[in-house]
Design a protein around this motif. Structure first.
Motif, PDB file in Angstrom:
ATOM      1  N   ILE A 199      77.247  67.294  23.262  1.00 37.19           N
ATOM      2  CA  ILE A 199      78.311  66.958  22.314  1.00 37.19           C
ATOM      3  C   ILE A 199      77.702  65.971  21.322  1.00 37.19           C
ATOM      4  N   GLU A 200      77.496  66.446  20.108  1.00 39.58           N
ATOM      5  CA  GLU A 200      76.686  65.709  19.145  1.00 39.58           C
ATOM      6  C   GLU A 200      77.418  64.545  18.486  1.00 39.58           C
ATOM      7  N   GLY A 201      78.731  64.578  18.469  1.00 40.79           N
ATOM      8  CA  GLY A 201      79.455  63.490  17.805  1.00 40.79           C
ATOM      9  C   GLY A 201      80.949  63.741  17.798  1.00 40.79           C
ATOM     10  N   VAL A 202      81.634  63.016  16.907  1.00 39.51           N
ATOM     11  CA  VAL A 202      83.082  63.150  16.785  1.00 39.51           C
ATOM     12  C   VAL A 202      83.428  64.544  16.258  1.00 39.51           C
ATOM     13  N   GLY A 203      84.505  65.137  16.775  1.00 41.39           N
ATOM     14  CA  GLY A 203      84.935  66.439  16.304  1.00 41.39           C
ATOM     15  C   GLY A 203      85.496  67.290  17.440  1.00 41.39           C
ATOM     16  N   HIS A 204      85.746  68.543  17.112  1.00 39.48           N
ATOM     17  CA  HIS A 204      86.290  69.492  18.087  1.00 39.48           C
ATOM     18  C   HIS A 204      85.150  70.399  18.537  1.00 39.48           C
ATOM     19  N   TRP A 205      84.919  70.431  19.822  1.00 39.61           N
ATOM     20  CA  TRP A 205      83.787  71.181  20.363  1.00 39.61           C
ATOM     21  C   TRP A 205      84.291  72.308  21.276  1.00 39.61           C
ATOM     22  N   GLU A 206      83.974  73.550  20.880  1.00 40.83           N
ATOM     23  CA  GLU A 206      84.315  74.713  21.699  1.00 40.83           C
ATOM     24  C   GLU A 206      83.151  74.982  22.648  1.00 40.83           C
ATOM     25  N   LEU A 207      83.429  74.922  23.938  1.00 38.51           N
ATOM     26  CA  LEU A 207      82.401  75.124  24.953  1.00 38.51           C
ATOM     27  C   LEU A 207      82.695  76.393  25.743  1.00 38.51           C
ATOM     28  N   GLY A 208      81.728  76.804  26.517  1.00 37.64           N
ATOM     29  CA  GLY A 208      81.927  78.017  27.297  1.00 37.64           C
ATOM     30  C   GLY A 208      82.984  77.867  28.370  1.00 37.64           C
ATOM     31  N   ILE A 209      83.311  76.645  28.736  1.00 34.21           N
ATOM     32  CA  ILE A 209      84.297  76.407  29.801  1.00 34.21           C
ATOM     33  C   ILE A 209      85.629  75.915  29.242  1.00 34.21           C
ATOM     34  N   GLY A 210      85.740  75.786  27.943  1.00 37.00           N
ATOM     35  CA  GLY A 210      86.956  75.257  27.315  1.00 37.00           C
ATOM     36  C   GLY A 210      86.591  74.501  26.053  1.00 37.00           C
ATOM     37  N   ASN A 211      87.317  73.432  25.762  1.00 39.84           N
ATOM     38  CA  ASN A 211      87.008  72.658  24.557  1.00 39.84           C
ATOM     39  C   ASN A 211      87.144  71.178  24.827  1.00 39.84           C
ATOM     40  N   ILE A 212      86.505  70.380  23.957  1.00 41.71           N
ATOM     41  CA  ILE A 212      86.611  68.912  24.016  1.00 41.71           C
ATOM     42  C   ILE A 212      86.886  68.385  22.612  1.00 41.71           C
ATOM     43  N   GLN A 213      87.850  67.495  22.518  1.00 42.44           N
ATOM     44  CA  GLN A 213      88.186  66.835  21.248  1.00 42.44           C
ATOM     45  C   GLN A 213      87.725  65.384  21.339  1.00 42.44           C
ATOM     46  N   VAL A 214      86.834  64.986  20.429  1.00 40.33           N
ATOM     47  CA  VAL A 214      86.309  63.620  20.410  1.00 40.33           C
ATOM     48  C   VAL A 214      86.724  62.963  19.091  1.00 40.33           C
ATOM     49  N   LYS A 215      87.364  61.805  19.178  1.00 35.55           N
ATOM     50  CA  LYS A 215      87.756  61.103  17.950  1.00 35.55           C
ATOM     51  C   LYS A 215      87.703  59.603  18.173  1.00 35.55           C
ATOM     52  N   THR A 216      87.615  58.859  17.066  1.00 38.39           N
ATOM     53  CA  THR A 216      87.587  57.401  17.135  1.00 38.39           C
ATOM     54  C   THR A 216      88.909  56.843  16.634  1.00 38.39           C
ATOM     55  N   ILE A 271      78.656  53.346  23.513  1.00 43.08           N
ATOM     56  CA  ILE A 271      78.352  54.758  23.738  1.00 43.08           C
ATOM     57  C   ILE A 271      77.406  55.287  22.672  1.00 43.08           C
ATOM     58  N   GLU A 272      76.411  56.022  23.112  1.00 37.14           N
ATOM     59  CA  GLU A 272      75.446  56.635  22.206  1.00 37.14           C
ATOM     60  C   GLU A 272      75.580  58.156  22.270  1.00 37.14           C
ATOM     61  N   PHE A 273      75.539  58.791  21.098  1.00 34.83           N
ATOM     62  CA  PHE A 273      75.504  60.251  21.045  1.00 34.83           C
ATOM     63  C   PHE A 273      74.053  60.710  21.024  1.00 34.83           C
ATOM     64  N   PRO A 274      73.781  61.943  21.434  1.00 33.24           N
ATOM     65  CA  PRO A 274      74.750  62.943  21.928  1.00 33.24           C
ATOM     66  C   PRO A 274      75.215  62.640  23.347  1.00 33.24           C
ATOM     67  N   LEU A 275      76.409  63.082  23.648  1.00 32.36           N
ATOM     68  CA  LEU A 275      76.906  63.027  25.017  1.00 32.36           C
ATOM     69  C   LEU A 275      76.481  64.304  25.732  1.00 32.36           C
ATOM     70  N   LEU A 276      76.347  64.214  27.034  1.00 34.17           N
ATOM     71  CA  LEU A 276      75.966  65.376  27.830  1.00 34.17           C
ATOM     72  C   LEU A 276      77.067  65.648  28.853  1.00 34.17           C
ATOM     73  N   LEU A 277      77.647  66.841  28.756  1.00 37.79           N
ATOM     74  CA  LEU A 277      78.630  67.285  29.739  1.00 37.79           C
ATOM     75  C   LEU A 277      77.910  68.199  30.717  1.00 37.79           C
ATOM     76  N   ARG A 278      77.965  67.870  32.004  1.00 41.03           N
ATOM     77  CA  ARG A 278      77.235  68.661  32.998  1.00 41.03           C
ATOM     78  C   ARG A 278      77.949  68.633  34.335  1.00 41.03           C
ATOM     79  N   ARG A 279      77.527  69.548  35.218  1.00 40.38           N
ATOM     80  CA  ARG A 279      77.985  69.498  36.599  1.00 40.38           C
ATOM     81  C   ARG A 279      77.388  68.264  37.278  1.00 40.38           C
ATOM     82  N   TRP A 280      78.120  67.692  38.187  1.00 38.61           N
ATOM     83  CA  TRP A 280      77.558  66.582  38.955  1.00 38.61           C
ATOM     84  C   TRP A 280      76.503  67.108  39.906  1.00 38.61           C
ATOM     85  N   LYS A 281      75.630  66.233  40.353  1.00 36.34           N
ATOM     86  CA  LYS A 281      74.587  66.634  41.314  1.00 36.34           C
ATOM     87  C   LYS A 281      74.401  65.523  42.333  1.00 36.34           C
ATOM     88  N   GLN A 282      73.796  65.910  43.454  1.00 38.16           N
ATOM     89  CA  GLN A 282      73.533  64.929  44.501  1.00 38.16           C
ATOM     90  C   GLN A 282      72.675  63.787  43.946  1.00 38.16           C
TER      91      GLN A 282
END
Length: 461
Positions: free
Chosen positions: A341-358, A380-391
């Motif tokens: 997620i590179e920054g503020v905005g609306h992000w369409e992902l393969g699993i749904g969407n994320i809305q980021v705003k300030t 907070i620093e961009f880009p953000l990374l959305l991922r599955r959790w891991k051990q």
């Protein structure tokens, strides 16, 4: 009543197909399939012929193909022919010749039906028909003797109740209108109507399982029980009726026992074991791709620790032990494990969407929704990374000064294995800022001095 009349009544009584529907007849050239062709022609059905050349008997296989082509000319119908390298396929797939031929045959039949259906439906649309096309049925020439042999083969190899019901008269688009007739009756019909057919010499060899039962077992049993063929037919009908009652009973129990929660099925272990019935367990698990031989694994799982699981052979589903429950759930999807997620905005992902705003501090309010997080934007620093959790993942849960591993956090939250598998985390500069839908990190919470707020809203579960 003639065999032709019995044939027509059997089709009508069992609602197999009608005169306005298209048929494809599987024809080997033997007496059974030749009689099927003649009966369908005399009954006025519209059909084409499908012939498999397995190339197992060299010149004889080619002669069978030519003979079937001649049937097409005799009855003025289309003949579809497919040649297979059956031996090579059996070797590659590690199958017996019989099993390889069966797989190849039915795969091609499926393709043929779909192709014919597409042609008919296109024609229907072009002519403005409103019925969406005419159904296509694939007819095979299995008869009563085949049915008896199947019953015995299933019984001796080991089978459940369904295996004792023999060959189904109707299965999807496959119909078998000769199941009520014996081989002897079909031969008599062919002779009375001067029909020609091809004899497959391999049918006399008992090296194949079905031929062994046909040529060796049944003739010996018939010496002791002359009515064995009729008795087996009666048993098949009896088992079918028993299976109907069995299905009604088991479905009532399953409906009472199994609790559907989204894509999962939750089964209370104590109640399941009170029935002390392996057949019930199989009726529950078979719908999800589990084999009858896995019943022992399920029973063992009932006494295992939470988190243990077994997979279905195809790995589409798994059964998981979670406290006092068994959970049947789709296997974890290993695709699309992370998104940037590179920054503020609306992000369409393969699993749904994320809305980021300030927002400014004066604009924001603390939301009471699990899918929304508000964080201190300055940290907070961009880009953000959305991922599955891991051990090994850890974070500082909101309200705590010490870090906690996610695995321990999930235990505290009493998450099941499948719930854990569906957890996503959001990272900034390799630090988890939000366990999505559950808890933000203490290090990124809003403070009285916070000037700019980052609000993140997810549109997926």
């Amino acid at each position: 009543m003639s065999l032709l009349q019995q044939f027509e009544q059997y089709i009508y009584r069992n609602h197999l197909f009608t005169n306005d529907q298209q048929l494809i007849l599987a024809v080997s050239g033997g007496v059974d399939s030749v009689v099927l062709v003649d009966l369908c022609a005399k009954s006025g059905y519209s059909f084409s012929i499908a012939h498999c050349n397995f190339q197992l008997r060299k010149e004889e296989s080619d002669a069978d193909e030519l003979f079937v082509q001649s049937l097409g000319k005799k009855y003025n119908v289309t003949v579809h022919v497919k040649k297979f390298d059956t031996v090579a396929f059996a070797f590659d797939q590690k199958l017996s010749i019989q099993e390889a031929a069966r797989v190849l045959r039915y795969e091609w039949f499926e393709e043929l039906v779909n192709s014919e259906l597409s042609i008919v439906n296109n024609h229907s649309r072009q002519t403005g028909a409103s019925d969406g096309g005419v159904p296509i049925h694939l007819l095979t020439a299995h008869h009563a003797d085949d049915n008896n042999e199947t019953l015995l083969m299933n019984f001796f190899r080991g089978t459940g109740l369904h295996g004792l019901t023999g060959i189904p008269m109707s299965y999807g688009h496959i119909k078998r209108p000769l199941l009520q007739f014996t081989k002897e009756e079909l031969i008599a019909y062919a002779q009375e109507n001067n029909l020609q057919w091809r004899e497959d010499a391999s049918n006399q060899s008992s090296k194949y399982t079905r031929n062994f039962f046909r040529n060796e077992i049944l003739p010996q049993v018939e010496k002791v029980y002359p009515q064995v063929k009729d008795n087996l037919q009666d048993n098949i009908n009896r088992f079918k009726e028993i299976e109907q009652l069995y299905k009604i009973s088991t479905q009532l129990i399953i409906k009472k026992l199994c609790r559907h929660k989204g894509a999962e099925v939750h089964i209370p272990i104590k109640q399941l074991l009170q029935y002390n019935n392996r057949a019930l367990i199989y009726e529950i698990i078979k719908e999800y791709g589990f084999a009858e031989k896995q019943i022992d694994e399920v029973l063992k799982l009932c006494n295992a620790e939470s988190g243990k699981f077994i997979d279905s052979p195809a790995f589409y589903y798994r059964i998981i032990k979670h406290r006092h429950w068994l959970l049947i759930a789709p296997s974890a999807d290993s695709s699309a494990q992370h998104f940037a997620i590179e920054g503020v905005g609306h992000w369409e992902l393969g699993i749904g969407n994320i809305q980021v705003k300030t927002l400014t501090n004066s604009q924001a309010s603390i939301p009471n929704a699990p899918n929304i997080a508000v964080l201190d934007a300055s940290k907070i620093e961009f880009p953000l990374l959305l991922r599955r959790w891991k051990q090994g993942d850890y974070f500082y849960p909101l309200g705590m000064k010490k870090k906690k591993k996610l695995a321990r956090f999930f235990i505290d939250q009493k998450l099941s294995k499948t719930q854990k598998e569906n957890v996503w985390v959001l990272e900034s500069n390799k630090k988890i800022i939000w366990v999505v839908g559950m808890r933000i990190d203490e290090r990124f919470k809003l403070l009285p001095a916070t000037q700019t707020i980052l609000q993140i809203e997810t549109g997926f579960e």
